[in-house]
Enzyme design. Structure first.
Site, PDB file in Angstrom:
ATOM      1  NE  ARG A   1      17.242  36.206  24.085  1.00  0.00           N
ATOM      2  CZ  ARG A   1      17.975  37.220  23.614  1.00  0.00           C
ATOM      3  NH1 ARG A   1      18.357  37.758  24.049  1.00  0.00           N
ATOM      4  NH2 ARG A   1      17.686  37.886  22.443  1.00  0.00           N
TER       5      ARG A   1
ATOM      6  CD  GLU B   1      24.377  45.103  17.321  1.00  0.00           C
ATOM      7  OE1 GLU B   1      23.889  45.665  18.424  1.00  0.00           O
ATOM      8  OE2 GLU B   1      23.525  43.930  16.978  1.00  0.00           O
TER       9      GLU B   1
ATOM     10  CE  LYS C   1      26.583  42.729  18.630  1.00  0.00           C
ATOM     11  NZ  LYS C   1      26.410  42.823  20.554  1.00  0.00           N
TER      12      LYS C   1
ATOM     13  CB  SER D   1      25.055  34.769  18.417  1.00  0.00           C
ATOM     14  OG  SER D   1      24.326  35.361  18.918  1.00  0.00           O
ATOM     15  N   GLY D   2      22.999  36.972  16.386  1.00  0.00           N
ATOM     16  CA  GLY D   2      21.276  36.731  15.509  1.00  0.00           C
ATOM     17  C   GLY D   2      21.141  35.732  15.790  1.00  0.00           C
ATOM     18  N   GLY D   3      20.222  34.467  16.764  1.00  0.00           N
ATOM     19  CA  GLY D   3      20.055  33.429  16.260  1.00  0.00           C
ATOM     20  C   GLY D   3      20.294  32.360  16.002  1.00  0.00           C
TER      21      GLY D   3
ATOM     22  NE  ARG E   1      19.830  35.729  19.797  1.00  0.00           N
ATOM     23  CZ  ARG E   1      18.797  36.188  18.663  1.00  0.00           C
ATOM     24  NH1 ARG E   1      17.841  35.966  18.566  1.00  0.00           N
ATOM     25  NH2 ARG E   1      19.340  36.956  18.726  1.00  0.00           N
TER      26      ARG E   1
HETATM   27  P1  13P Z   1      23.084  37.999  19.401  1.00  0.00           P
HETATM   28  O1  13P Z   1      24.058  37.356  20.405  1.00  0.00           O
HETATM   29  O2  13P Z   1      21.835  37.335  20.776  1.00  0.00           O
HETATM   30  O3  13P Z   1      22.340  38.491  18.417  1.00  0.00           O
HETATM   31  O4  13P Z   1      22.759  39.453  20.604  1.00  0.00           O
HETATM   32  C1  13P Z   1      23.435  40.111  19.864  1.00  0.00           C
HETATM   33  C2  13P Z   1      23.159  42.069  20.281  1.00  0.00           C
HETATM   34  O5  13P Z   1      23.291  42.704  21.255  1.00  0.00           O
HETATM   35  C3  13P Z   1      22.044  42.338  19.869  1.00  0.00           C
HETATM   36  O6  13P Z   1      22.064  43.936  19.949  1.00  0.00           O
END
Ligand code: 13P
Length: 342
Positions: free
Chosen positions: A33, A177, A219, A261-263, A294
């Protein structure tokens, strides 16, 4: 197992409608990043960025817990105060990512299994002693031609359950998660099917490993169309199908669900979480909140861009995104909040 400690930690993390901040990017992910923005990929740059985050004024109004990475839990502010102390004094509970990353799964081209179980019991004890009260383990599942395979889903679910049981042994609340990735051209309905299968498998494995559900946080991904799918569904349709999937597959004993959030863009992630709470608050048995990385951090990271002079402006943006997401947890987020709150 100290069930009361686990329940108290969950309560603290989600008190007053707060959510979680994921700031546990591995060095590799953080460097990627930084590289995109031309920020030096050094220990000091990562430390300075993390200092910006943990010292953001008012962050604890919206954030109950922050997930750290191994490097970060050992770091300090430039004045020598450990980040863990800064967080605790602000009223934010420190957590820690404990998996060692997703690696290629043998015999399953294109699929990954998350590693890190070897020696985990000792590492968890060390983190507990350092002040962490919750942990995170992320599994990734891809949708594609013939994917995911049953072998990949089961291997990842098994590892998540083994990790969760070990966390309970030392008094850490495990964030479980299982992330179904957004990459691909699959439909919303296809993501629903895969997410339901993954969640059901995870909860079967948690049961098999005797994990007390009252002491975990799930998660998951939101149920979304693939990034390259030609049909991008409405905020309301995504909220409806995500909650339908969770109601089918997540037992009511689970106290909280905190989405990754995943992108997704920060605004869409907030709007979708908001729609779920606004439309279903009276029907859902769990707290439905956020554990974004993110979607909370990215705008602030872009403003900071490695420049000391931009720290205060970046902190205001971070505070703003956290506040928008707390509003989304309450079902009180709106596009107008984007313009006014900061
Ligand atoms: P994002 O919200 O960017 O997907 O990251 C969450 C996270 O903890 C990934 O393991």
């Amino acid at each position: 197992m100290n069930s009361q400690l686990l329940k108290d930690t969950v309560k603290l993390l989600f008190a007053d409608n707060k959510g979680l901040l994921a700031m546990d990017e591995s060095n590799g992910t953080c460097n990627k990043r930084f590289e995109k923005l031309g920020i030096p990929q050094t220990v000091e740059a990562r430390r300075a960025y993390r200092e910006l985050i943990v010292s953001t004024p008012g962050l604890a109004e919206s954030i109950g817990g922050a997930i750290l990475f191994d490097e970060t839990i050992h770091q300090q502010k430039s004045d020598g105060t450990p980040f863990v102390k800064v967080l605790i004094e602000a009223g934010i509970t420190p957590g820690i990512k404990v998996d060692t990353g997703a690696k290629d799964l043998a015999g399953h081209p294109g699929e990954k299994v998350t590693e890190g179980l070897d020696g985990l019991r000792d590492r968890l004890q060390e983190y507990f002693q350092m002040g962490a009260r919750f942990a995170k383990w992320r599994a990734v599942i891809s949708i594609g031609k013939g994917l995911p395979s049953w072998g990949c889903i089961e291997a990842n679910a098994h590892a998540l359950a083994r990790y969760a049981a070990l966390c309970h042994e030392v008094g850490l609340v495990p964030i479980v998660e299982p992330e179904v990735l957004m990459e691909g051209n699959h439909s919303l309905e296809h993501c629903f099917e895969v997410t339901e299968e993954v969640l059901r498998t995870v909860f079967n494995q948690l049961y098999a490993q005797r994990v007390t559900l009252e002491g975990i946080i799930l998660k998951p991904n939101m149920v979304l169309p693939g990034l390259n799918c030609t049909k991008q569904d409405s905020v309301e349709d995504i909220a409806d199908i995500t909650v339908e999937c969770l109601l089918r597959a997540v037992p009511a004993a689970v106290p909280g669900i905190a989405f990754l959030s995943g992108g997704q863009s920060p605004e869409l992630a907030s709007a979708r979480l908001n729609a779920m709470n606004a439309r279903f608050k009276s029907r859902i048995p769990w707290a439905l909140t956020f554990s974004f990385s993110r979607a909370i951090q990215q705008p602030a990271l872009e403003i900071w861009n490695g420049d000391e002079a931009m720290v205060v402006v970046a902190q205001k943006e971070l505070y703003h995104r956290a506040k928008c997401n707390r509003a989304a947890r309450l079902g009180e987020y709106s596009a107008s909040l984007e313009k006014t709150a900061s």
